[in-house]
Design a protein around this motif. Structure first.
Motif, PDB file in Angstrom:
ATOM      1  N   SER A 153       0.537  -1.730  -0.034  1.00  0.00           N
ATOM      2  CA  SER A 153      -0.183   0.044  -0.059  1.00  0.00           C
ATOM      3  C   SER A 153       1.318   1.290   0.192  1.00  0.00           C
ATOM      4  CB  SER A 153      -1.030  -0.054   1.093  1.00  0.00           C
ATOM      5  OG  SER A 153       0.455   0.463   2.003  1.00  0.00           O
ATOM      6  N   GLY A 154       2.252   1.021  -0.098  1.00  0.00           N
ATOM      7  CA  GLY A 154       3.248   2.710   0.333  1.00  0.00           C
ATOM      8  C   GLY A 154       3.365   2.698   1.797  1.00  0.00           C
ATOM      9  N   LYS A 155       2.635   2.111   2.545  1.00  0.00           N
ATOM     10  CA  LYS A 155       2.865   2.624   3.705  1.00  0.00           C
ATOM     11  C   LYS A 155       3.777   2.469   4.390  1.00  0.00           C
ATOM     12  CE  LYS A 155       0.642   4.330   8.006  1.00  0.00           C
ATOM     13  NZ  LYS A 155       0.450   4.954   8.817  1.00  0.00           N
ATOM     14  N   ILE A 156       5.155   1.483   4.055  1.00  0.00           N
ATOM     15  CA  ILE A 156       6.218   1.516   4.770  1.00  0.00           C
ATOM     16  C   ILE A 156       7.178   1.214   3.566  1.00  0.00           C
ATOM     17  CG2 ILE A 156       5.609   0.211   7.139  1.00  0.00           C
ATOM     18  CD1 ILE A 156       6.213  -2.682   5.922  1.00  0.00           C
ATOM     19  N   THR A 157       8.402   1.308   4.143  1.00  0.00           N
ATOM     20  CA  THR A 157       9.507   1.115   2.489  1.00  0.00           C
ATOM     21  C   THR A 157       9.710   0.409   2.416  1.00  0.00           C
ATOM     22  OG1 THR A 157      10.825   2.300   3.753  1.00  0.00           O
ATOM     23  CG2 THR A 157       9.846   4.225   1.759  1.00  0.00           C
ATOM     24  N   ARG A 158       9.718  -0.443   4.041  1.00  0.00           N
ATOM     25  CA  ARG A 158      11.331  -2.070   3.736  1.00  0.00           C
ATOM     26  C   ARG A 158      10.313  -3.201   4.738  1.00  0.00           C
ATOM     27  NH1 ARG A 158      12.371  -3.433   8.286  1.00  0.00           N
ATOM     28  NH2 ARG A 158      14.258  -5.318   8.082  1.00  0.00           N
ATOM     29  N   MET A 159       9.854  -4.298   4.065  1.00  0.00           N
ATOM     30  CA  MET A 159       8.922  -5.116   4.297  1.00  0.00           C
ATOM     31  C   MET A 159       9.802  -5.973   6.225  1.00  0.00           C
ATOM     32  SD  MET A 159       7.995  -7.798   2.048  1.00  0.00           S
ATOM     33  CE  MET A 159       7.428  -7.320   0.299  1.00  0.00           C
ATOM     34  N   GLY A 160       9.288  -6.136   6.802  1.00  0.00           N
ATOM     35  CA  GLY A 160       9.679  -6.382   8.346  1.00  0.00           C
ATOM     36  C   GLY A 160       9.245  -7.864   8.968  1.00  0.00           C
ATOM     37  N   ASP A 161       9.720  -8.717   8.930  1.00  0.00           N
ATOM     38  CA  ASP A 161       9.603 -10.221   9.501  1.00  0.00           C
ATOM     39  C   ASP A 161       9.187 -11.467  10.254  1.00  0.00           C
ATOM     40  OD1 ASP A 161      10.006 -13.484   8.282  1.00  0.00           O
ATOM     41  OD2 ASP A 161      11.423 -12.520   6.771  1.00  0.00           O
TER      42      ASP A 161
END
Ligand SMILES: Nc1nc2c(ncn2[C@@H]2O[C@H](COP(=O)(O)OP(=O)(O)OP(=O)(O)O)[C@@H](O)[C@H]2O)c(=O)[nH]1
Length: 834
Positions: free
Chosen positions: A65-73
């Protein structure tokens, strides 16, 4: 048209293709008109069995959605929504986290990621209460699992969509999972897309998930290098033409989809017959989406999508589906409302397309529900609320109609997981947080908050309209079944321990505090072993409480024998004009029926814990609605004082072992009286509390009995392990085995839901699903589910036993069923233990 638009381009930023409005609300084939800000809001929850991938999917939704720029895990412990230290270290969700993000044309999705473990069921229940729709995440290998079934039942009133996740895993089977949605969740699944695999070149020739076929838009979505090269632009969209290997499946799946939808949609039926000439491919995607939306909102069907969140496949279509098929607050169900001053009155509520829900025909009436409380080390107490009607403004005076307290809002914020953003007001349908020093003592989970939408000090106006006694039905807390004894390390640590414990139970009302009257020890009880372990971890490691913990044990209760009751009346001399006649009685079918009695009906108030109730008979002398009755104390504050004293009285416990009382009713006879000039509810509270205690003391020990929790147990095992496991259950654990079923077709499916089984058999499922072949090996008839009822006491540390009996292959799920009387033979052993 869509296909022409994408031909020749190949690669797309997904939302530029799917972000356009294509859904129609009014049944005609035209574009959706977002007619107000409210229609763009989606308050949705992500629910599922433990480990199905809720947090992983949430993280992907935020990224795409563009809310965050890096995906956490989850596996590296850096996701946005699992931010508690306990969540990050254990890789599980413990508390629901709320986050807002946009998707396509100003749609705002307010999403709550919920825990999957059964011990945190209350956390899910309180979240469901304020949601408008749900996404149920399923593990493509396991299909519908027990906690999914449970949450599905709990959320029966909400429209839902299913996302079949983990389609990349060996053994995943899309078709079986879809069938289990029909047979176990008793709904009509409709396919929005299906997974596409290609043979991988590794040694095992395992199928590799590469994309999905979008049945509605007739396109193939392929994700390139999804894991290695995460990007929002790695999606390739191609039309499905007759040469495509997926063409036949797409056509048949579309026919199935249209077939199901036309059962509920006459406009679609006439379009299909008259305009499209019986050719399902000629029906526009707009018209289909419109029909899917209506049928989903009416809970006639459940849209199903597929993918692998971990591999970033299928997430953008899920975002589209959330927006296109789940309700806005304008289409959401109206909450259950009551008027405490007049329990038989129906409270009018209707949805206005411009302003949203209007309660009691008053646009200025703002009603909100407090559904969650947390204490932040920097921001202090934070109370999560959902506004149902009107506007809640920063700095307004609010009235808590559950406990009769008045307070001023210090600050209003919106949360993005653990990051707050200050706001000026919260409108109908929005979820936000109240902060400020005065709120912590005056609001608990489940309370209704009332304010005036336009005036900051408008409570008087609302009082004039008798609106301060209105309430949204509270959240029912299931009884705790495990307990642990806590002792401060030194006497000097006691105060701090008590403060920390109070904070814990305020944040999580499914934890309960009580005191052993003989030893003076504090007892913390909760929904399961993990629940108490995590609470103790927070207590010691986050809050720094210095405590010794006892062994986690089953939480027993006491109850009154069937015919037992005792009436206690205020002594005339001491009563200073107060008169109460209170009866303690066991719950039975009869006393909870709303008896018509004298001037009206009994007012029945459930207490927060242990299935206890207060029953107030209609007052023979006074009628709160009568103009002649004008005491200084409001009727609600009298009721609140009585419920508080009943809670405390019943918590003090019975005569056998001071265990909290379960399943009791405190009946207040209709002839009660208070001086008209009485100003403080404390007098009512003190008088009724001592009456309840006296009544309980007058009963003899043999009029009480001890109850233990009985659990519903589902054990999933391979056929080869079934004998050992059922033998252990019946002999060592005294379980009552109710049935042994195939994991794919439960007896319930065969007997009770033939309709859904037939539906699943008749719908078209993709033949080209490569996952199907591998899956037959792992699930299906080889897996059995043993269903049993068992005393919780006998299931402590069952995890270890099951692991050793099944070499780690078995799984079990347990949930509270009821409290049952313990027979005399076992009672003496149990009493030694507690
Ligand atoms: N192979 C595969 N693994 C996945 C997928 N999605 C999640 N997982 C893994 O499954 C495990 C559980 O994922 P979570 O996202 O924590 O699941 P959850 O449903 O939020 O778990 P709880 O909140 O504890 O109930 C993690 O190890 C994830 O990496 C997927 O699509 N494919």
């Amino acid at each position: 048209m869509i296909i022409n638009a994408i031909k020749g381009k190949g690669r797309f930023y997904y939302s530029s293709f799917f972000g356009v409005e294509r859904v129609v609300l009014n049944g005609k084939n035209q574009q959706l008109r977002w007619n107000s800000a409210l229609s763009k809001i989606r308050n949705i929850g992500i629910v599922a069995h433990i480990d199905a991938g809720k947090t992983t999917t949430t993280e992907r939704l935020l990224y795409y959605s563009g809310k965050i720029t890096r995906m956490g895990d989850v596996d590296t412990g850096d996701t946005i929504t699992d931010f508690l230290p306990q969540e990050r270290s254990r890789g599980i969700t413990i508390q629901s986290a709320a986050i807002s993000f946009p998707w396509g044309n100003n749609c705002q999705i307010n999403l709550i990621d919920t825990p999957g473990h059964a011990d945190f069921c209350f956390e899910v229940m309180r979240t469901l209460k304020i949601l408008d729709g749900c996404v149920s995440i399923l593990d493509g290998v396991a299909g519908v699992e027990s906690q999914t079934e449970k949450v599905w039942k709990l959320s029966h009133f909400l429209p839902k969509i299913c996302f079949v996740n983990k389609m990349d895993r060996m053994g995943a089977n899309f078709n079986n999972t879809v069938k289990s949605i029909a047979t176990k969740l008793h709904t009509r699944p409709i396919l929005i897309n299906f997974p596409v695999f290609e043979k991988s070149e590794n040694d095992f020739n395992e199928p590799k998930l590469i994309g999905v076929v979008d049945i509605v838009n007739q396109v193939f979505l392929k994700w390139d290098n999804p894991v290695e090269k995460v990007s929002r632009e790695n999606i390739k969209v191609t039309p499905i033409d007759p040469e495509s290997p997926h063409y036949q499946d797409m056509v048949k799946c579309r026919e199935s989809l249209v077939d199901t939808l036309t059962e509920f949609d006459e406009a679609l039926l006439s379009e299909y017959i008259d305009v499209a000439d019986g050719d399902c491919l000629k029906i526009s995607s707009q018209m289909l989406n419109n029909s899917i939306r209506t049928s989903t909102l009416n809970r006639n069907v459940t849209p199903v999508l597929s993918g692998s969140s971990f591999n970033n496949v299928g997430v953008e279509p899920l975002l589209d589906a959330i927006r296109n098929y789940l309700p806005s607050p304008l289409e959401a169900r109206i909450p259950d409302l009551k008027d405490n001053s007049n329990p038989t009155k129906e409270v009018p509520a209707k949805v206005d397309p411009k302003v949203g829900l209007i309660i009691n025909n008053d646009k200025n009436l703002c009603m909100a529900l407090a559904f969650k409380i947390i204490t932040d080390p920097i921001r202090g107490t934070m109370i999560f609320i959902r506004v149902y009607s009107g506007v809640m403004r920063n700095g307004s005076t609010i009235y808590n109609s559950t406990n009769g307290e008045k307070l001023r809002i210090g600050k209003l914020v919106k949360m993005n997981a653990d990051k707050p953003q200050e706001i000026d007001h919260l409108s109908t349908g929005e979820i936000g947080v109240l902060t400020g020093s005065s709120i912590s003592e005056n609001i608990t989970t489940g309370d209704t908050l009332i304010s005036h939408s336009a005036k900051k000090d408008g409570l008087k106006t609302l009082k004039g309209k008798n609106e301060l006694s209105l309430q949204i039905d509270p959240i029912i807390i299931p009884p705790p079944v495990f307990s642990v004894v806590l002792e401060p390390q030194t006497l000097g640590n006691k105060d701090h321990m008590d403060t920390c414990l109070n904070r814990l139970v305020t944040e999580d009302p499914s934890l309960q505090l009580s005191k052993d009257n003989e030893t003076g020890q504090t007892i913390l009880s909760g929904m399961g072993e993990l629940h108490l372990e995590i609470a103790s971890d927070k207590l010691i490691n986050d809050m720094g409480a210095k405590v010794h913990l006892g062994k986690i044990n089953v939480f027993y209760k006491e109850a009154l024998e069937d015919a037992t009751m005792w009436e206690q009346t205020t002594p005339e001399v001491e009563s200073k004009g107060y008169h109460f006649n209170i009866r303690v009685e066991p719950l039975n079918e009869n006393n909870l029926k709303n008896h018509q009695n004298g001037k009206g009906k009994d007012l029945i108030i459930p207490l927060r814990n242990d299935n206890n109730f207060v029953i107030m008979e209609p007052n023979e002398n006074f009628d709160p609605n009568s103009p002649d009755w004008k005491p200084v104390l409001s009727f609600e504050s009298i009721v609140n004082a009585i419920t508080s004293s009943s809670l405390v009285g019943l918590q003090r416990g019975g005569k056998i072992s001071n265990l909290p009382l379960f399943g009791c009713a405190i009946r207040v006879k209709g002839d009660w009286n208070i001086p008209l000039d009485a100003e403080k509810p404390t007098e009512v509270l003190n008088i009724t509390r001592s009456l309840i205690q006296d009544a309980l003391k007058k009963l003899s020990k043999d009029q009480y009995n001890v109850l233990e929790p009985i659990m519903d147990l589902n054990v999933t095992v391979n056929t080869s392990d079934m004998g050992k496991v059922s033998q252990d259950l019946t002999s060592a654990r005294n379980a009552n085995i109710l049935s042994i079923e195939d994991s794919s077709t439960t007896s319930e499916a065969i007997n009770d839901v033939i309709e859904f089984s037939n539906y699943a058999d008749n719908m078209h499922l993709p033949k080209s699903d490569l996952s199907t072949s591998s899956n037959n090996i792992s699930r299906g008839a080889n897996i059995k589910v043993i269903k049993a009822e068992v005393p919780l006491q006998n299931m402590i540390a069952y995890n270890r036993t099951l692991r050793s009996l099944t070499q780690g292959r078995g799984e079990f799920h347990m949930e509270y069923n009821s409290m049952k009387k313990i027979n005399q033979n076992r009672l003496s052993d149990i009493l030694k233990e507690i």
